[in-house]
Structures are given as structure tokens and as C-alpha cells.
Design a protein around this motif. Sequence first.
Motif, short mmCIF file in Angstrom:
data_model
loop_
_atom_site.label_atom_id
_atom_site.label_comp_id
_atom_site.label_asym_id
_atom_site.label_seq_id
_atom_site.Cartn_x
_atom_site.Cartn_y
_atom_site.Cartn_z
N ALA A 138 0.83 -1.21 0.00
CA ALA A 138 0.00 0.00 0.00
C ALA A 138 0.86 1.26 0.00
CB ALA A 138 -0.94 -0.01 1.20
N ALA A 139 1.95 1.25 0.78
CA ALA A 139 2.84 2.41 0.81
C ALA A 139 3.50 2.63 -0.55
CB ALA A 139 3.91 2.23 1.89
N ALA A 140 3.88 1.54 -1.20
CA ALA A 140 4.49 1.65 -2.53
C ALA A 140 3.51 2.25 -3.53
CB ALA A 140 4.97 0.27 -3.00
N VAL A 141 2.27 1.79 -3.52
CA VAL A 141 1.25 2.32 -4.43
C VAL A 141 0.98 3.79 -4.12
CG1 VAL A 141 -1.17 2.14 -5.13
CG2 VAL A 141 0.20 0.06 -4.83
N ALA A 142 0.84 4.13 -2.84
CA ALA A 142 0.56 5.51 -2.46
C ALA A 142 1.70 6.44 -2.88
CB ALA A 142 0.32 5.60 -0.95
N GLU A 143 2.93 5.97 -2.70
CA GLU A 143 4.07 6.81 -3.08
C GLU A 143 4.08 7.08 -4.59
OE1 GLU A 143 8.22 6.76 -1.07
OE2 GLU A 143 8.40 5.48 -2.84
N SER A 144 3.61 6.12 -5.38
CA SER A 144 3.62 6.29 -6.84
C SER A 144 2.64 7.35 -7.32
CB SER A 144 3.32 4.95 -7.53
OG SER A 144 1.95 4.60 -7.37
N VAL A 145 1.68 7.73 -6.48
CA VAL A 145 0.69 8.76 -6.87
C VAL A 145 0.71 9.94 -5.90
CG1 VAL A 145 -0.83 7.15 -8.07
CG2 VAL A 145 -1.16 7.55 -5.60
N ASP A 146 1.76 10.02 -5.06
CA ASP A 146 1.85 11.09 -4.04
C ASP A 146 0.59 11.11 -3.19
OD1 ASP A 146 4.36 11.98 -4.91
OD2 ASP A 146 3.43 13.17 -6.49
N GLY A 147 0.14 9.92 -2.79
CA GLY A 147 -1.11 9.81 -2.04
C GLY A 147 -0.90 9.37 -0.62
N ASP A 148 -1.99 8.90 -0.01
CA ASP A 148 -1.99 8.48 1.40
C ASP A 148 -2.31 7.00 1.49
OD1 ASP A 148 -1.91 11.27 2.45
OD2 ASP A 148 -3.91 11.37 1.55
N VAL A 149 -1.93 6.42 2.61
CA VAL A 149 -2.34 5.06 2.99
C VAL A 149 -3.37 5.18 4.11
CG1 VAL A 149 -1.58 2.86 3.97
CG2 VAL A 149 -0.08 4.11 2.40
N VAL A 150 -4.45 4.41 4.02
CA VAL A 150 -5.41 4.33 5.12
C VAL A 150 -5.33 2.92 5.70
CG1 VAL A 150 -7.80 4.53 5.85
CG2 VAL A 150 -6.95 6.01 4.04
N ASP A 151 -4.93 2.85 6.95
CA ASP A 151 -4.91 1.58 7.69
C ASP A 151 -6.32 1.35 8.21
OD1 ASP A 151 -4.58 -0.50 9.47
OD2 ASP A 151 -3.37 0.66 10.89
N VAL A 152 -7.04 0.40 7.60
CA VAL A 152 -8.45 0.21 7.95
C VAL A 152 -8.59 -0.29 9.38
CG1 VAL A 152 -10.54 -1.11 7.41
CG2 VAL A 152 -9.17 -0.13 5.56
N PHE A 153 -7.68 -1.13 9.83
CA PHE A 153 -7.79 -1.66 11.19
C PHE A 153 -7.68 -0.52 12.20
CE2 PHE A 153 -6.27 -3.09 15.22
CZ PHE A 153 -7.02 -4.21 15.47
N GLY A 154 -6.66 0.33 12.05
CA GLY A 154 -6.46 1.41 13.02
C GLY A 154 -7.24 2.66 12.70
N LEU A 155 -7.95 2.68 11.55
CA LEU A 155 -8.64 3.88 11.07
C LEU A 155 -7.71 5.08 11.10
CD1 LEU A 155 -12.30 3.66 12.43
CD2 LEU A 155 -11.53 3.64 10.06
N GLN A 156 -6.50 4.86 10.56
CA GLN A 156 -5.47 5.89 10.56
C GLN A 156 -4.99 6.19 9.15
OE1 GLN A 156 -2.34 4.56 13.35
NE2 GLN A 156 -2.40 6.65 14.09
N PHE A 157 -4.76 7.46 8.88
CA PHE A 157 -4.02 7.86 7.69
C PHE A 157 -2.53 7.73 7.97
CE2 PHE A 157 -7.88 9.97 6.18
CZ PHE A 157 -7.73 9.88 4.80
#
Length: 431
Positions: A120-139
Motif C-alpha cells: 500500500a505504501a508503494a502504491v501511495a508513493e507512486s501517486v503522491d497519495g496516502d495510505v489508510v490503515d483500515v484496522f487502526g482507522l489511521q491515515f
Amino acid sequence: MLITDDFLPVPVPESLSATYLVPMAGLPRVSPKTAVRALEGRLAPPVHGLATQMLDSPLMSVDTRSIDEFPQLPPDLLTAFGATEAQLGRLAAASHLVVVQAEYRPGWPPAHEWAARAVAAAVAESVDGDVVDVFGLQFLDPATALRSLPDEHGRVRLVDWVLVPYSSDAEGLWFTTKGLRRFGLLELQTQGVPDHLTRAWGAVMTGAARRLLRDWTDGLAGEEVPAFVQLPVLATVTGHDIAVAYGNPEQHGATAPVLLRLELDPATDPEADSFLSLRPPPGHPGPDGKYFAAACATLFSGIQPDVRYARSGDAMSRAVATARAGLDGIRARFLAGQLPAESQLVVKYGLPGDEGPEYVWAGVTSWETPERIVGASASDANTDPSVRIGSPVVVESTDIVDWALLDGTGVIEGGWTQAVLDAGERPHPSH
């Protein structure tokens, strides 16, 4: 299965899953495999290899979905767990979600979490985006997500994976963990914690989580996943457990262990979570909060880690003057190795705050020049997010208001400002 009064059988789930989201406007620019390849050399090789293998296996799926197909994430809860307006704005503007899901058996390493977060971090970095951890409900921004993954020795900071939220009720503070279920273990809770132990008990909960997680994964080390793991009813927590959980294993004072009794608190609602409750050991007299305060005093070497302020013209002012007058002498003894065996030197110093200085303690590790001390923080600071238990700090001697020598029983010399606080005089903030 052996059931005794010394151990608590905790059920083991058959499998564990992790889900991470990457919100984006439009479709992904590169494939997940290409994004993960771009991380080579920046991730520890075992983690990079794990992410690559999981991507090629049926244990992981990466799907791009229209955001309308996914249940709406609750903005209020995301905000409560640290989401910024910019992150919420990008989520609101997103047209698609990349959904990364992975499954794995309970045990160590938790391959589902490591691999899914890395992808998820790799994908987010490729679009200058964010990761959302669904378990922790954290960006998580991609850099933070990548830093949380294991180093080349497989080590992580538990505080990057387990949160300790709390709320207040008539009995005091109610603490829970949020993150142990990632590893198959029930979450912990403590009720009736005195209000002034907010930060200290959060650290104790994190240390307890680290100790119990180690016992848990030791019980899952065999080839077959057992139906239950036996956890000790009397769990021990030390300053070392806290320091390791915060990622500072080399910076901890030798503290006596604290005993906490583990109780299974099953949920009555099938939709609700069961907890492992942390209680005082059997035979402790008085309210639970009294024991929790004593436990904090032991683990933090008798030093109150909460915020107090000094004012001039009272007993606190005289205490500060006495401590400062003794700085040259205690430094000389520290450098000459003349402090009592098994003792630790700590100093109390001021951090600038909006309502006046905030006073925190630090263990002294080096005092080469009279003007400057290098040490490790003994508490979390309100005013400076970089000052955390076990974190390295540099203290100017002019900022010091107290010092103390500690052993396993608490303060054996010094601690004049602490004596004023312990005598019941609670100074008001100075402006």
C-alpha cells in the motif's frame, strides 16, 4: 489442554487479515509490482522479499475499485485518530480506492500486515497519495508507513502498530489498546486509572502489550496453530519493555518489574470485542487506582511523569535553588564514578510551553561539559512531540530545576521539587 490458576487460555483465530486503502483521483499510474520494485534498497531485504512473494501468491489481493463501491470511512473517527484536513480533503476528492488485502496464519512474523502495508505504501508513493490503515482507522503518509516496517533485524516499534486510546468515566480513566488483534491477540484494557497518570499509564499499557505479545507469539511458534495459547495470569512489565516498545531498547533505566493480573473479559454482545483486563495482583488492598499509581512510581523510578509547574516565592522556589546549588557536586561524582552502585542520575528540566515551562525528567547518559547534558527522556512531553519515553535529549544546564539519584526503590538523594509535590503542594501554572 492444561488449565491452571497460573495461566489463562486465550483462543487463537484460524487466520488473520489486513486491509489497507490508497485513495486516488483517477486510476493507478503503475502496477503494484512495479511500485514495490521501486522500493528495493529502501526496505529491509526480508520485508521487500516478503511483499514481492505475497503479491505473487493467493494470500494477497490488490484491487482498484470505484470509491462508491466501498463503505464510507467515518471522518469523525479518522479525525480522532489523527487525520488532517488535507488528508480528509484528498479522500473526499478521490474517485477510486486501491484495496490491498492479505491473509496469513497467526504467529510471527505477521506477514499479512508487513506485506500489505509495504504494498500500500508503494502504491501511495507512486501517486503522491496516502495510505489508510483500515484496522487502526489511521491515515499514514507513505514515508511513515515505510518507517514502521521491520528493519534488517526484523525489529519494529510497537507504538507504530498499537495505539492506546483512553476515555474518562466516573471511576477514572478507561484505557484500551487498538492493534493487538492485528496479531491475533485480544486487546488489553484497564479501568479506574487516576486522571494524573494519563501519559504514564499509556506507556505502561504499551509495555504490557509488548510483553504479552512476545508470550503470545512464543506460544504460536510450532508448526501447527494451536486452538489456545496459555498466557501467564500474572504478567510482568519492566522499564525495558516500555523502552523496546517505543523503539529505544538501549536507553532504559533498570527498574523493578511490576506485576499485573490478567483477566479475560468476554463480550456479551457478539458484535463487540472481548478484552484482556489488566488488574492489580491478588491481595492488593484499596482501589485499583492506588496500585496503578504505585506501579508507575516503580516503572518511572519514583518520578512523576505528569506535568507540574513551579512558581517563585514558595517552597518550590527554594527546592529549585537547593538543586541548582548541588549541580557541580553531583556532576563531579557522576564523572568520577562515585555514585552508589545500581543507581541512576536523573535531571528535571523545563521545556517552553504556552502556559509557562513544562517540567520533565531525563536519565543522564553523558555530562562531558558543565553546560550540557546528554540523556534519555523519562516521560512523554506535552509541548514537544519529539520528547518521548526513552528518546535521546540534550539538556542545557541552565534549564535544570532538579536532580535525583534513583535506585529500585525510588529517590535516594535529591528530588527536592518532587518532595514538594509529594507533600501535597500543587503549584499553579506561572505566566
